[in-house]
Each structure stands twice: as C-alpha cells, then as structure tokens.
Scaffold this motif. Sequence first.
Motif, PDB file in Angstrom:
ATOM      1  N   ASP A 166       5.715  12.515  -1.620  1.00 32.27           N
ATOM      2  CA  ASP A 166       5.133  12.646  -2.008  1.00 32.27           C
ATOM      3  C   ASP A 166       4.119  12.553  -3.201  1.00 32.27           C
ATOM      4  OD1 ASP A 166       1.950  11.051  -2.294  1.00 32.27           O
ATOM      5  OD2 ASP A 166       2.434  10.602  -0.101  1.00 32.27           O
TER       6      ASP A 166
ATOM      7  N   SER B 251       1.077  -1.090   0.641  1.00 36.55           N
ATOM      8  CA  SER B 251      -0.060  -0.162   0.091  1.00 36.55           C
ATOM      9  C   SER B 251       1.061   0.818   0.138  1.00 36.55           C
ATOM     10  CB  SER B 251      -1.098   0.144   1.160  1.00 36.55           C
ATOM     11  OG  SER B 251      -0.380   0.233   2.445  1.00 36.55           O
ATOM     12  N   GLY B 252       0.247   2.470  -0.088  1.00 27.76           N
ATOM     13  CA  GLY B 252       1.030   3.621  -0.165  1.00 27.76           C
ATOM     14  C   GLY B 252       1.024   4.311   1.205  1.00 27.76           C
ATOM     15  N   SER B 253       0.473   3.502   1.982  1.00 24.84           N
ATOM     16  CA  SER B 253       0.777   3.418   3.284  1.00 24.84           C
ATOM     17  C   SER B 253       2.213   3.234   4.362  1.00 24.84           C
ATOM     18  CB  SER B 253      -0.385   3.240   4.682  1.00 24.84           C
ATOM     19  OG  SER B 253      -1.351   4.306   3.899  1.00 24.84           O
TER      20      SER B 253
ATOM     21  N   TYR C 172      -1.024  14.321   2.672  1.00 27.39           N
ATOM     22  CA  TYR C 172      -1.848  13.243   2.980  1.00 27.39           C
ATOM     23  C   TYR C 172      -1.858  13.421   4.267  1.00 27.39           C
ATOM     24  CZ  TYR C 172      -3.964   8.320   2.501  1.00 27.39           C
ATOM     25  OH  TYR C 172      -5.250   7.970   3.007  1.00 27.39           O
TER      26      TYR C 172
ATOM     27  N   GLU D 111       5.207  17.228   0.287  1.00 24.92           N
ATOM     28  CA  GLU D 111       4.008  16.290  -0.158  1.00 24.92           C
ATOM     29  C   GLU D 111       3.704  17.747  -1.117  1.00 24.92           C
ATOM     30  OE1 GLU D 111       0.782  14.578   1.135  1.00 24.92           O
ATOM     31  OE2 GLU D 111      -0.419  15.201  -0.588  1.00 24.92           O
TER      32      GLU D 111
ATOM     33  N   SER E 243       1.629   6.735  -4.038  1.00 22.88           N
ATOM     34  CA  SER E 243       0.275   4.482  -3.756  1.00 22.88           C
ATOM     35  C   SER E 243       0.164   4.876  -4.988  1.00 22.88           C
ATOM     36  CB  SER E 243      -0.996   6.240  -2.433  1.00 22.88           C
ATOM     37  OG  SER E 243      -1.926   4.872  -3.008  1.00 22.88           O
TER      38      SER E 243
ATOM     39  N   THR F 167      -2.711   2.914  -5.730  1.00 24.40           N
ATOM     40  CA  THR F 167      -4.150   2.423  -5.515  1.00 24.40           C
ATOM     41  C   THR F 167      -4.682   4.173  -6.220  1.00 24.40           C
ATOM     42  OG1 THR F 167      -3.296   2.236  -2.951  1.00 24.40           O
ATOM     43  CG2 THR F 167      -6.073   2.656  -3.543  1.00 24.40           C
ATOM     44  N   LYS F 168      -4.179   4.514  -6.181  1.00 22.56           N
ATOM     45  CA  LYS F 168      -4.257   6.229  -6.976  1.00 22.56           C
ATOM     46  C   LYS F 168      -4.123   6.206  -8.646  1.00 22.56           C
ATOM     47  CE  LYS F 168      -5.466   6.969  -2.965  1.00 22.56           C
ATOM     48  NZ  LYS F 168      -4.939   7.612  -2.051  1.00 22.56           N
TER      49      LYS F 168
HETATM   50  C1  LIG Z   1      -3.730   7.501  -0.784  1.00 26.27           C
HETATM   51  C2  LIG Z   1      -2.822   7.702   0.031  1.00 26.27           C
HETATM   52  C3  LIG Z   1      -1.519   7.993  -0.206  1.00 26.27           C
HETATM   53  C4  LIG Z   1      -1.595   6.243   1.075  1.00 26.27           C
HETATM   54  O1  LIG Z   1      -1.965   5.280   0.229  1.00 26.27           O
HETATM   55  P1  LIG Z   1      -2.460   4.220   0.022  1.00 26.27           P
HETATM   56  O2  LIG Z   1      -2.036   3.505  -0.577  1.00 26.27           O
HETATM   57  O3  LIG Z   1      -4.039   4.476   0.691  1.00 26.27           O
HETATM   58  O4  LIG Z   1      -2.361   3.778   1.720  1.00 26.27           O
HETATM   59  C5  LIG Z   1      -0.263   8.238   0.291  1.00 26.27           C
HETATM   60  N1  LIG Z   1      -0.115   9.951   0.309  1.00 26.27           N
HETATM   61  C6  LIG Z   1      -1.776  10.458  -0.804  1.00 26.27           C
HETATM   62  C7  LIG Z   1      -0.798  11.194  -0.968  1.00 26.27           C
HETATM   63  C8  LIG Z   1      -2.697   9.424  -1.176  1.00 26.27           C
HETATM   64  O5  LIG Z   1      -2.955  10.142  -1.705  1.00 26.27           O
END
Ligand SMILES: *Cc1c(COP(=O)(O)O)cnc(C)c1O
Length: 384
Positions: A182, A85-87, A110, A153, A204, A206-207
């Motif tokens: 970030d 994950s991003g986290s 974030y 960020e 992340s 995920t985005k």
């Molecule tokens: C969502 C997000 C994260 C965390 O990522 P996850 O994949 O949800 O753990 C970190 N930084 C930013 C800018 C994000 O939008």
Amino acid sequence: MTRQSDDAAPALHPDTLLVHAGRKVDSETGAVTLPIHPSTTFERDPDGGYSRGHVYTRQSNPNRAQLEQCLAALEGGDDACAFASGSAATMAVLQLLCPGDHVVLTEDCYYGTRHQLETLFTQWGLTFTRVDTTDVDAVAAAIEPASRLLWIESPSNPLLRISDLEALAQLAREHDLITACDNTVATPVLQNPLHHGIDLVVHSTTKFLGGHSDLLGGAVIQRADFPHAPALRNIQVAGGAVPAAFDCWLLLRSISSLGVRVRAQAASARTLAQRLQGCAAVEAVFHPMLAEQPHHERAQYYLPGGCGLLSFTLNGGEARARQIAAATRVFTCATSLGSVESLIEHRASIEGAGTPTPNNLLRLSVGLEDVEDLWRDLEQTLRS
Ligand SMILES: *Cc1c(COP(=O)(O)O)cnc(C)c1O
C-alpha cells in the motif's frame, strides 16, 4: 498528435509522465484537455466486432483506460486496474486468494485493511497475522505453510514506520507469496515499490493522487509478468467496483500537479516534525526524515524525499490530544490525508478497538499552506 507513445515512456522523467502519460490531444477537435466519456455503451461494427476498443463501460471506458495507462507508467508497472475506492482496490487483491489461505500484514497498516480482513474475509475462510514488517525476522516467523500474501504498508499509517521492501520481496519469493504494498502515503513520486521487487502496488487515489478531498478512488498496479493479472482484471470487470468516467478524468487532471504538491507537502511536514521535537508539550514525533527515528537509514534509501504525513504524541494523554485537535485554526480537524488543505486528527478514536495507535497521538496531513502559518497555528495551540 500523440504527445507520448508507449515505447517512448521509459525515456521520460517521472515529472513528465505525471503530465503526459495516458493523455493525448483529441484527434477530432484538437482539444488539449481530455474529453469526458460518460457513455455506458459503445457502438458495434457492422460485423458485430468492437474495433474501437470499448464495449460497455464496466468493462472499459476511455477515461479509465487513460488513467490506468498513466498509473502503470508512474509506478513502472505493466498494467493497472482502477477501482471506485482504495478499499475496493484492497478487496480486489484479497479476492485473489482462496478459502484456507493465510495473509501476513503490517501490524499498523491502514485500519480499514485490517477491518476488511476481520469483518469480510474471515467468513470466506482467510486467516491472517499482523506483524511488525520493519522486522524481517518477525515476518519470516509469521509465515505459515498456508501463507499466500504478504501485505506491506510502508510508510505505515499513522506510525510511519519504514519496511525493507527488498528484503521482504526476497523472503516472499522464497516462500512463494504474492507481495502487495500500500503506497498511498508515499505516492509514486516518492517511492516505487515495483522497483524494489514487489508484485503489486495499491493506492487509495482519494488521498494524495486526487489531492483535493473531492474524489474517491483506488488502484492496483502490477509488475510485468504478474501471473494473476487476468484474475485481477476479472475481479475489477466482473465485480464492477469501477470508478465513473468523470472521477477518472478528475483524477488524471489532479495527477498532473502531484509532483509539485507532494514535494512541497513533504518539505513542510519535515519542518513541522523537526520543530515539534523541541516542544515541551510533545512526547514523541514520528516522521521518516527525523534522524532520531528507528530505521532512519532505511528511510533515506527508500524514501529520500520524506512524506507529507507526520504524527506526534502529547504529554497529557488523550484528553489533551483531542483538545488540541479541536482548537487549531489553519489545520482542519477531519479524517483523510493528502489534500491541499492541512488536516489534524485524533487517530485512535476513528480506528476503534484493537488499534495499535497510542490514544495520545495526533496525525497531521500537511497541505500547501504557508509553513510558517501552519507552525504558528500548532505552536499557539500547543501553548494554550
Ligand atoms: C484511505 C486509505 C485507504 C482506503 O482508501 P478509500 O479510498 O478510503 O477506500 C487504504 N490505505 C490507506 C493507506 C489509506 O490512507
């Protein structure tokens, strides 16, 4: 046949790297699409060695290696570590630090990054100071003798403020700090922090990189000669917060279309930001491409393509903001960002106590729908 060899990489346009970096045609079957390797373990050679490169999938996996090679190429880095994950990627960077170390970080970063520091790392003896990183003097004033990491960020989230990465990288070098940026909101298509002197890029995935709201992932990409590269790899492998082979495969599949997706999303976000400025119901609009924004010239330098996120505050306060988020029809009211479908969100209520986000703010993640449909949806909801 290898479609792209490592030494050919610098000559290729980023859009070509999006499609080809890390990929090759399968030599055994000729398959053009990469095979998925779910195997957790790999056969040893008769002499006990591992000449084929993989031992155990927490250490390395063919799909993860392909993804990491691609991510490093996209950001202009030496190497990349993919995480679950991003986290987990953020956490890996913070785990490079030792008890007593101090972190300077973007005030409106974030909220999960701040939450990690507050709830997980203060008990490990880290201290931190949040600062407006668009102000280099404020960052200089926040640096302490124990400071070891500058976490930036940019654009920040959700206020989309733009920091001067080159000035911050220079300042950090003078004080012997690691710099991490970030880059989730900008993506490697719109901004490459390593090219501006930053040490580490965090995503992340995920985005925008995943882009379809169907996978969780993260990555850290390092500049050449980053001295803590072996420590970072050890945190990934020994810590074990690694992505599964299928998620690596799916992410690499999605990255192929990242360029066209992100540019279309950024263009629509800019159109919506400009039109929202003319709405009586709207108090203020935040998007780096608006000429009225502070640091607009800096945005033109670092982020000339804009970005697919925008935020706005409403006359009528929190109640009105929540009412609007619940009433749109094309925009789905949900958290997250960067996907093909547009999302609208009341940020302060998800970020919780201590957030600098105004409680009358809505954040829009602009997807790939027709921009006129998106605008009609917003306009009609704002008028209702
Ligand atoms: C969502 C997000 C994260 C965390 O990522 P996850 O994949 O949800 O753990 C970190 N930084 C930013 C800018 C994000 O939008």
